[in-house]
Write an enzyme that holds these catalytic residues in place. Structure first.
Site, short mmCIF file in Angstrom:
data_model
loop_
_atom_site.label_atom_id
_atom_site.label_comp_id
_atom_site.label_asym_id
_atom_site.label_seq_id
_atom_site.Cartn_x
_atom_site.Cartn_y
_atom_site.Cartn_z
N HIS A 203 32.20 47.20 25.03
CA HIS A 203 32.61 48.59 24.77
C HIS A 203 31.60 49.37 23.94
O HIS A 203 31.80 50.56 23.69
CB HIS A 203 33.96 48.60 24.05
CG HIS A 203 33.87 48.18 22.60
ND1 HIS A 203 33.79 46.87 22.23
CD2 HIS A 203 33.82 48.90 21.46
CE1 HIS A 203 33.71 46.80 20.91
NE2 HIS A 203 33.72 48.02 20.42
C1 UD1 Z 1 35.75 52.24 17.93
C2 UD1 Z 1 34.83 51.89 16.76
C3 UD1 Z 1 34.14 50.57 17.04
C4 UD1 Z 1 35.15 49.48 17.37
C5 UD1 Z 1 36.02 49.97 18.51
C6 UD1 Z 1 37.09 48.95 18.87
C7 UD1 Z 1 33.76 53.77 15.59
C8 UD1 Z 1 32.46 54.45 15.37
N1 UD1 Z 1 33.77 52.88 16.60
O1 UD1 Z 1 34.93 52.43 19.06
O2 UD1 Z 1 33.43 50.17 15.89
O3 UD1 Z 1 34.47 48.30 17.72
O4 UD1 Z 1 36.67 51.19 18.12
O5 UD1 Z 1 37.73 49.33 20.05
O6 UD1 Z 1 34.70 54.01 14.87
N2 UD1 Z 1 39.88 56.09 24.00
C9 UD1 Z 1 41.03 56.14 24.70
N3 UD1 Z 1 42.17 55.74 24.09
C10 UD1 Z 1 42.20 55.27 22.82
C11 UD1 Z 1 41.00 55.22 22.10
C12 UD1 Z 1 39.83 55.62 22.70
O7 UD1 Z 1 41.06 56.56 25.86
O8 UD1 Z 1 43.28 54.88 22.34
C13 UD1 Z 1 38.62 56.49 24.66
C14 UD1 Z 1 38.28 57.95 24.47
O9 UD1 Z 1 37.67 58.40 25.62
C15 UD1 Z 1 37.25 57.91 23.36
C16 UD1 Z 1 36.53 56.59 23.62
O10 UD1 Z 1 37.56 55.72 24.12
O11 UD1 Z 1 36.40 59.00 23.40
C17 UD1 Z 1 35.94 55.99 22.39
O12 UD1 Z 1 36.91 55.86 21.34
P1 UD1 Z 1 36.44 55.88 19.80
O13 UD1 Z 1 37.57 55.62 18.91
O14 UD1 Z 1 35.65 57.13 19.55
O15 UD1 Z 1 35.40 54.71 19.72
P2 UD1 Z 1 35.45 53.24 20.32
O16 UD1 Z 1 34.41 53.14 21.37
O17 UD1 Z 1 36.84 52.83 20.67
#
Ligand code: UD1
Length: 374
Positions: A203
């Protein structure tokens, strides 16, 4: 004593579950603040259900945004919540944006901040989590570290030893508490799985947001999956790349799944012949489970999983992934538990916090300041 325990993203939930129990056992009134960084049922509620975490006292509902906006939104909402709900301490875990945002708010209000999983360093400033780790450790009163290498990193940065408490690995508390229940999950039967099989999680933006690099990795995984079935529960960020790039159609062997709950994932992980990942916590879990792990990154902030555990840092070169995978699948390994990865980390943390705010020694490039905050 009242503390705010912060959780925002999936790996945080695994870390706060045992902490909430131990804080209650020490008579500490813990208020759980969910920032809402992760909000999909599978990324949030499923973990709360599996880990028996109570309903949060607050959900800041910040959702997905750019790093700056997400961090800023958590800061504003958390500061507003604190205004209405004063606390004596703030407890943060891990290295996600929510960790940084709440630590900053607390420190600016003069509240003592605890950081669980302090001192980990990848030395890769292109990683958003590395920036979060450096900043949170710089301003936290208590630095709760999982292993000696983390202590050494903090000392090398000039941190006074009085702030460092080596307590072990809190993810291992959840793993050991839930392993027996997880092994009774019907997931393997539901997926009609026979050993050997492997498990994949990817991821990180550095990999999944780079279509050429990600395509090479997926083709290597598909070749491995032609020999040993590979299950790939897909994080929402990764799903977006797979869908827009059409890479899902180009890989015939990998079995893509929706994100799994904690117990189902642990059941598959414990039974896997190999795990291929770019996650941090999974490097630690596979070490404790004695499952070979290939970390598809160029660095790790958890080097003890390589030196004492089952982890192999292989990068993202497809040929290297194929050849190391072929080798480790046939190599039996024994579970390894680094010192203090024993399931009692949360109670050690709670015992330190229950003593109240200590006199803290802040060091600034040679100069030293002693004072009590909070
Ligand atoms: C975040 C953490 C990362 C951790 C990961 C675990 C930061 C900088 N990154 O990354 O360290 O390893 O979580 O999963 O804080 N999205 C959904 N549904 C959700 C959450 C996210 O659809 O419930 C999608 C959205 O498109 C979002 C993307 O995932 O833009 C990324 O989510 P985000 O929380 O920004 O970062 P992660 O890649 O999940």
């Amino acid at each position: 004593m009242r503390v705010a325990v912060i959780a925002g993203a999936r790996p945080n939930f695994v870390k706060i579950a045992p902490l909430l129990v131990s804080l209650a056992e020490c008579g500490i009134d813990a208020k759980l603040v969910h920032t809402g960084q992760h909000y999909d049922w599978a990324m949030s509620e499923a973990l709360f259900r599996d880990l028996g975490i109570p309903e949060p006292d607050a959900n800041l509902e910040v959702g997905s945004e750019t790093h700056a906006v997400q961090t800023a939104k958590v800061m504003i909402s958390f500061a507003e919540w604190l205004d209405e709900n004063p606390v004596d301490q703030i407890v943060t875990v891990g290295d996600v944006n929510s960790t940084l945002a709440c630590a900053l708010v607390g420190a600016k209000l003069g509240l003592p901040v605890a950081h669980v999983e302090a001192g980990l360093r990848s030395f890769d400033h292109a990683m958003p989590e590395e920036i979060n780790r450096l900043a949170v450790d710089a301003i936290s009163t208590w630095l709760f570290t999982p292993s000696a290498d983390a202590d050494e990193n903090l000392i090398a940065e000039g941190v006074h030893p009085s702030r460092i408490h080596r307590v072990g690995n809190i993810m291992v508390d959840s793993l050991l508490a839930n392993l027996d229940v997880a092994m009774k999950c019907p997931i393997r039967a539901d997926l009609e799985l026979q050993p050997p099989f492997g498990l994949v999680t990817l991821h990180r933006p550095a990999l999944v947001d780079d279509p050429a690099r990600f395509a090479g990795v997926l083709h290597a995984l598909d070749d491995i999956a032609a020999e040993v079935p590979l299950l790939f529960p897909v994080h929402p960020r990764t799903r977006a790349t797979i869908e827009t790039s059409g890479l899902g159609d180009a890989t015939g062997w990998i079995r893509f799944l929706e994100p799994l709950g904690y117990l189902e994932f642990l059941c598959l992980e414990a039974g896997a012949a190999i795990v291929l990942t770019d996650s941090g916590g999974i490097q630690e879990e596979t070490t404790v489970l004695g499952v070979p792990c290939l970390t598809l990154r160029d660095n790790t902030e958890r080097p003890i999983t390589v030196t004492e555990g089952t982890n192999h840092l292989v990068g993202t070169d497809p040929d290297t992934i194929r050849s190391v995978a072929a080798r480790v699948i046939t190599e039996p390994v024994a579970p390894r538990r680094p010192e203090l990865w024993d399931g009692h980390t949360a109670s050690r943390i709670a015992a330190v916090l229950a003593k109240g705010t200590p006199e803290v020694i802040w060091t600034h490039a040679g100069a030293t300041e002693h004072h009590r905050i909070g």
